[in-house]
Design a protein around this motif. Structure first.
Motif, PDB file in Angstrom:
ATOM      1  N   ILE A  78       0.980  -1.259   0.041  1.00  0.00           N
ATOM      2  CA  ILE A  78       0.110  -0.034   0.183  1.00  0.00           C
ATOM      3  C   ILE A  78       0.948   1.410   0.109  1.00  0.00           C
ATOM      4  O   ILE A  78       0.577   2.377  -0.778  1.00  0.00           O
ATOM      5  CB  ILE A  78      -1.088  -0.225   1.321  1.00  0.00           C
ATOM      6  N   ILE A  79       1.984   1.112   0.811  1.00  0.00           N
ATOM      7  CA  ILE A  79       2.823   2.519   0.718  1.00  0.00           C
ATOM      8  C   ILE A  79       3.533   2.567  -0.470  1.00  0.00           C
ATOM      9  O   ILE A  79       3.709   3.706  -0.939  1.00  0.00           O
ATOM     10  CB  ILE A  79       3.850   1.924   2.123  1.00  0.00           C
ATOM     11  N   ALA A  80       4.168   1.531  -1.111  1.00  0.00           N
ATOM     12  CA  ALA A  80       4.727   1.686  -2.245  1.00  0.00           C
ATOM     13  C   ALA A  80       3.969   2.081  -3.664  1.00  0.00           C
ATOM     14  O   ALA A  80       4.329   2.947  -4.289  1.00  0.00           O
ATOM     15  CB  ALA A  80       5.137   0.376  -2.615  1.00  0.00           C
ATOM     16  N   SER A  81       2.436   2.039  -3.230  1.00  0.00           N
ATOM     17  CA  SER A  81       1.715   2.703  -4.300  1.00  0.00           C
ATOM     18  C   SER A  81       1.372   4.357  -4.055  1.00  0.00           C
ATOM     19  O   SER A  81       0.792   4.769  -5.088  1.00  0.00           O
ATOM     20  CB  SER A  81       0.624   1.842  -4.652  1.00  0.00           C
ATOM     21  N   ALA A  82       1.745   4.556  -3.029  1.00  0.00           N
ATOM     22  CA  ALA A  82       1.370   5.771  -2.549  1.00  0.00           C
ATOM     23  C   ALA A  82       2.403   6.982  -3.047  1.00  0.00           C
ATOM     24  O   ALA A  82       3.446   6.522  -3.189  1.00  0.00           O
ATOM     25  CB  ALA A  82       1.365   6.305  -1.109  1.00  0.00           C
ATOM     26  N   THR A  83       1.955   8.214  -3.394  1.00  0.00           N
ATOM     27  CA  THR A  83       2.759   9.026  -4.034  1.00  0.00           C
ATOM     28  C   THR A  83       3.304  10.153  -3.096  1.00  0.00           C
ATOM     29  O   THR A  83       4.099  10.826  -3.244  1.00  0.00           O
ATOM     30  CB  THR A  83       2.078  10.069  -5.126  1.00  0.00           C
ATOM     31  N   GLN A  84       2.852   9.962  -1.814  1.00  0.00           N
ATOM     32  CA  GLN A  84       3.101  11.021  -0.713  1.00  0.00           C
ATOM     33  C   GLN A  84       3.933  10.350   0.117  1.00  0.00           C
ATOM     34  O   GLN A  84       3.679   9.082   0.211  1.00  0.00           O
ATOM     35  CB  GLN A  84       1.785  11.737  -0.076  1.00  0.00           C
TER      36      GLN A  84
END
Length: 160
Positions: free
Chosen positions: A126-132
Motif C-alpha cells: 500500500i505504501i509503495a503505491s502511494a505518491t506522498q
C-alpha cells in the motif's frame, strides 16, 4: 506456565500463522543469521504442532487453522498462552479479526493466560503505491506510548 506449555496460534485464514510457526522453529534451531528466504506455505486445515525449546523449557505452539474459528474454544482449556495474529495489510479482514480477537479475549478459560497480539505483514504494498511520503507509528493514546513521535512527526513536516 505448566510443565507442558501450550501456546495457541490463532488468527483468520491467510494472516501468516503457518509461516510464523516455521520461521520461529528455524530461528530457535539455527538463529537469525540462518533464517533465509521464507518457505512456501498452504492454508492450514486442522492444526499444526511445533515444539520449541526456550532456555531448556519446551513450549508447544499449536496453530489452529483460521477456518476452524468456530471450534477454537474447544482448545482453550489446554493452553497457557495465546498468540493472535492480524494481517495488517488486509484492510477488509481487520474488522473481522477484531471481532475474533474480542471473542478470544472474552473466553472464560483464557482470562488468566498471557496474550500476544501480532500485526503481521507490514503495509509495504500500500505504501509503495502511494505518491506522498508515509510514516507509520505505533501509538497508544491511552498510555501515551508513541505520542512524542507523533509530535516529532508534526514538527518535522510543519517546521521547515
Amino acid at each position: 506456565m505448566s510443565t507442558r506449555d501450550i501456546c495457541l496460534l490463532l488468527g483468520a485464514t491467510g494472516v501468516g500463522k503457518t509461516l510464523l510457526l516455521k520461521r520461529l522453529q528455524k530461528l530457535g534451531l539455527h538463529g537469525l543469521s540462518e533464517l533465509g528466504e521464507p518457505p512456501s506455505t498452504l492454508p492450514t486445515v486442522g492444526t499444526n504442532l511445533t515444539d520449541l525449546t526456550l532456555k531448556k523449557k519446551k513450549v508447544t505452539l499449536r496453530e489452529l487453522g483460521g477456518c476452524m474459528g468456530p471450534i477454537w474454544p474447544s482448545y482453550f482449556k489446554d493452553c497457557s498462552s495465546v498468540i493472535f495474529i492480524v494481517d495488517s495489510a488486509n484492510t477488509t479482514q481487520i474488522s473481522s479479526s477484531c471481532i475474533q480477537l474480542l471473542s478470544v479475549l472474552s473466553a472464560e478459560p483464557l482470562h488468566s493466560v498471557s496474550v500476544l497480539i501480532l500485526f503481521n505483514k507490514r503495509m509495504d504494498d500500500i505504501i509503495a503505491s502511494a505518491t506522498q511520503p508515509i510514516t507509520i507509528l505505533e501509538v497508544s493514546a491511552g498510555t501515551g506510548q508513541g505520542l512524542q513521535e507523533v509530535l516529532n512527526w508534526l514538527e518535522s513536516i510543519t517546521v521547515k
